[in-house]
Structure formats: structure tokens, C-alpha cells
Design a protein around this motif. Structure first.
Motif, PDB file in Angstrom:
ATOM      1  N   GLY A 116       5.355   3.717  -6.206  1.00  0.00           N
ATOM      2  CA  GLY A 116       4.646   4.627  -7.092  1.00  0.00           C
ATOM      3  C   GLY A 116       4.515   4.239  -8.548  1.00  0.00           C
ATOM      4  N   ILE A 159      -0.894  -0.181  -7.708  1.00  0.00           N
ATOM      5  CA  ILE A 159      -0.636  -1.080  -6.578  1.00  0.00           C
ATOM      6  C   ILE A 159      -1.242  -2.449  -6.865  1.00  0.00           C
ATOM      7  CG2 ILE A 159      -1.260  -1.559  -4.174  1.00  0.00           C
ATOM      8  CD1 ILE A 159      -0.860   1.401  -3.582  1.00  0.00           C
ATOM      9  N   THR A 178       0.844  -1.188   0.000  1.00  0.00           N
ATOM     10  CA  THR A 178       0.000   0.000   0.000  1.00  0.00           C
ATOM     11  C   THR A 178       0.883   1.243   0.000  1.00  0.00           C
ATOM     12  OG1 THR A 178      -1.921   1.029   1.076  1.00  0.00           O
ATOM     13  CG2 THR A 178      -0.202   0.151   2.525  1.00  0.00           C
ATOM     14  N   SER A 179       0.256   2.398  -0.150  1.00  0.00           N
ATOM     15  CA  SER A 179       0.993   3.660  -0.107  1.00  0.00           C
ATOM     16  C   SER A 179       1.132   4.118   1.339  1.00  0.00           C
ATOM     17  CB  SER A 179       0.255   4.723  -0.917  1.00  0.00           C
ATOM     18  OG  SER A 179      -0.984   5.042  -0.290  1.00  0.00           O
ATOM     19  N   GLY A 235      -5.132  -0.211  -2.398  1.00  0.00           N
ATOM     20  CA  GLY A 235      -4.936   1.128  -2.930  1.00  0.00           C
ATOM     21  C   GLY A 235      -5.525   1.282  -4.306  1.00  0.00           C
ATOM     22  N   VAL A 243       5.570  -0.427   1.686  1.00  0.00           N
ATOM     23  CA  VAL A 243       5.194   0.813   0.996  1.00  0.00           C
ATOM     24  C   VAL A 243       5.508   0.713  -0.488  1.00  0.00           C
ATOM     25  CG1 VAL A 243       5.703   3.279   0.791  1.00  0.00           C
ATOM     26  CG2 VAL A 243       5.443   2.248   3.047  1.00  0.00           C
TER      27      VAL A 243
END
Length: 367
Positions: free
Chosen positions: A66, A96, A36-37, A92, A63
């Protein structure tokens, strides 16, 4: 060639369902790797942790950097292997999801997709769109199976910025028109077969649902509320479009999106926003009925999707640059080859310029 329809093992949609992620995951393993972000983790971790007790599932967070590139896929795969995880979740947005699906594929693990936005039709598909580290389209990675579970918490999705739901409508808008083109050309769909009646019905229902509920849903999410219209559009953006595009097939709209990635100014736009303009370009290529084109332009204008190059961020239209877009869109192996007639880069260039003129014309007329 056989008719084939693909779909996730389970599609679950409802308010508060994020709390049940670990409960559903327990059917597939005991150690869940969650990609996930940073901002996404802050939003979703409390709900996931609240529902974890008694499931026997441990969670490990990673994380996302992008971009769904091969470098990122390899990095995430090493992290998941190092953590000893036996299942993957992508929580997300579309990139993702595509990264999580690719990682799970290469590792041979189950994958659960959890959209926190409804901005693309990526969640349900057995497909990952791979870009370079700089964000330029590179290739489609076709996967052998759809996700094991797609879990959509509509309460979470409805609180995302309205522009994201609208971008998802842009992606979903192309579904019916691309499936129709593939049906006319007898092109293969994204799961290696021909389209089914069910896929075409879902693609058409996707379009009809957008026309009926799109404006109401876009207005509702600006107030951070989840109405029936929002629920319907979330299903259209995620499930109807996901099954419709994959089992109906891709054609001109997504190829034009891929071409547009060569223009840096368009990188600020979401996938679905570029696909919406690509839909208009495809309709021009097809010389579609003027009433159909007007309906599409009117819908885009009403919900806030781009219909001109300027709205895509291209303030200065350079013919050489647009031709580069056209060449990439018409490249061998991309989905323009699924149109029911031959399409050259020159054809695409002309259609892009004409679509831009149509968008500007209707904007001036106030349609």
C-alpha cells in the motif's frame, strides 16, 4: 547542458492488451514477478493467464502493502530475489508502479508497467516518488532509464471508478504549466537535461486534450464505457503527461502536492487531486492571466477536481498548518526551485490562501 527527452522503450495502448502481457514480457526474460494489489490480482490474473500459453513465461504474484516506501521496496525486492524472477511488472496504480520501478532498478532487471487505472502520470517515467510508511513525502528517486514497456489495456482502465480517471486529469493538468515554468527559468528537467521542443509540444497537447475531451471522458466512464474521448484522456494522463512532466520538468504544482502530505486529512485524496489544487496555487504565484485561471478552475469544477482547501478535506483552515505545507513545498531540493523567480514559504502560504479564495469565489458564482 544538453536537451534530453526520456520515454519508455515501448508504449502500448488498446482494448484487451492485458492478455498480451506475457507475450511482450518474453522479450526480456522467462520468469515474471507481478506486483499488484489483492483486488487487482482478482481482476487481472484471468486475462494474464489466458494469454500466457505458448509464451514460455512463468508468473509469480506478490501483494503490494500500500505504500511506496523504502521498507516496502526492500521487502518486495527480497521476495522477487527469492522467487528467482528475472523481470518485474507493476500492475495497478501509481504507487505500485513506483515500487516496481525502484525494485527493478535496485535488482538490475527489466520492468514492465501495467496501469489498471489512469490516475497518475507515473507509468512512463524514470522516477519513483518515495514516501514514509505513514504516507508522508520523503524524496524523489531518479532512475537511470524509463520502463522497458508500458502496457495499457483501455478496457480495464475504463471500468475503474470514474474518480480515478479524473484524478489522472488533475495530475496531467499540471504538466503544461510546470513545463512552461521550467522553460522560462531554464531549469533542468527530470532526466538531467533541458526541455526539448517535442516535450513542450507534448505538454501543450496534454492540456489541450484534457480541455477538449475531459468532461466527455469523465461522463463516459461513469457508465463503464470506453469511448474515443476516454481513449484520448487515457493517453493524455499516461503518455503525454508522463513524457511532458519528465522531459519538460516539474515546478510549483507538484511541490504544493508534496507540502499537502503533511496534513493527514489530505491523505484520503488521490495524488492528482492534490496536484490540481497545486496547479491553481502555481498560477497564483505566477500572477497568471485571469482568463487562464478561470479556464483551469472551470475545468476542475466540470470534471470534479478540488479547487478549495475544504474540497481537499481541510475543513478547518489553521494558519500554522498551512505554513507547514508552505515550508515543505518550498524546501530546498523540491521543485518550487524550478520556478522562474524566487519563492519563499511566505509566498506559498499567500498563494495557497488566495487559491482557496478563488476556488470558493468561482464556486459561489457558479462558474
Amino acid at each position: 547542458m544538453a536537451q534530453i527527452i526520456g520515454s519508455p522503450g515501448r508504449y502500448i495502448q488498446g482494448k484487451g492488451e492485458l492478455n498480451n502481457l506475457c507475450k511482450y514480457a518474453a522479450s526480456y526474460g522467462s520468469r515474471l514477478f507481478i506486483l499488484t494489489s489483492p483486488s487487482g490480482k482478482k481482476r487481472v490474473e484471468p486475462s494474464i493467464q489466458a494469454g500466457k500459453e505458448g509464451t514460455g513465461v512463468e508468473t509469480v504474484y506478490e501483494v503490494f502493502n500500500g505504500e511506496c516506501s523504502m521498507n516496502e521496496i526492500n521487502r518486495v525486492m527480497k521476495a522477487a530475489e527469492g522467487a528467482g524472477c528475472d523481470m518485474i511488472a507493476g500492475v495497478g496504480g501509481g504507487k505500485i508502479h513506483d515500487t516496481a520501478k525502484a525494485v527493478a532498478h535496485y535488482m538490475g532487471k527489466p520492468v514492465i508497467i501495467v496501469p489498471t487505472i489512469a490516475s497518475t502520470d507515473a507509468p512512463c517515467s524514470a522516477l519513483s516518488v518515495i514516501y514514509t510508511d505513514e504516507g508522508v513525502f520523503e524524496k524523489y528517486l531518479f532512475l537511470p532509464a524509463s520502463p522497458n514497456v508500458v502496457l495499457v489495456d483501455t478496457e480495464v482502465v475504463s471500468k475503474a471508478p470514474a474518480r480515478l480517471l479524473v484524478a489522472g486529469m488533475g495530475d496531467a493538468l499540471a504538466t503544461y504549466f510546470e513545463a512552461r515554468a521550467c522553460m522560462q527559468s531554464s531549469a533542468a528537467n527530470c532526466v538531467g537535461g533541458k526541455s526539448t521542443l517535442a516535450a513542450m509540444a507534448l505538454a501543450r497537447l496534454c492540456y489541450e486534450t484534457l480541455l477538449e475531451n475531459g468532461v466527455s471522458a469523465a461522463l463516459a466512464v461513469t457508465e463503464n464505457v470506453c469511448t474515443k474521448a476516454v481513449e484520448h484522456v487515457i493517453e493524455a494522463n499516461t503518455y503525454l503527461s508522463g513524457i511532458g512532466f519528465e522531459s519538460g520538468g516539474l515546478a510549483g504544482a507538484h511541490a504544493v502536492h508534496n507540502g499537502l502530505t503533511v496534513i493527514e486529512e489530505t491523505h484520503a485524496l488521490y495524488h492528482g487531486e492534490k496536484v490540481a489544487f497545486g496547479t491553481l496555487v502555481q498560477l497564483v504565484l505566477e500572477n497568471a492571466d485571469s482568463e487562464e485561471i478561470e479556464t483551469v478552475v472551470d475545468f476542475c469544477s466540470a470534471v470534479g477536481l478540488p479547487t478549495t482547501l475544504s474540497q481537499l478535506g481541510i475543513k478547518e483552515v489553521k494558519p500554522d498548518q498551512i505554513m507547514e505545507v508552505a515550508k515543505l513545498a518550498a524546501a530546498e531540493g523540491d521543485t518550487l526551485g524550478n520556478m522562474p523567480f524566487e519563492v519563499t514559504p511566505e509566498d506559498v502560504y499567500a498563494a495557497i490562501m488566495a487559491a482557496d479564495a478563488i476556488g470558493r469565489h468561482y464556486a459561489e458564482e457558479g462558474v
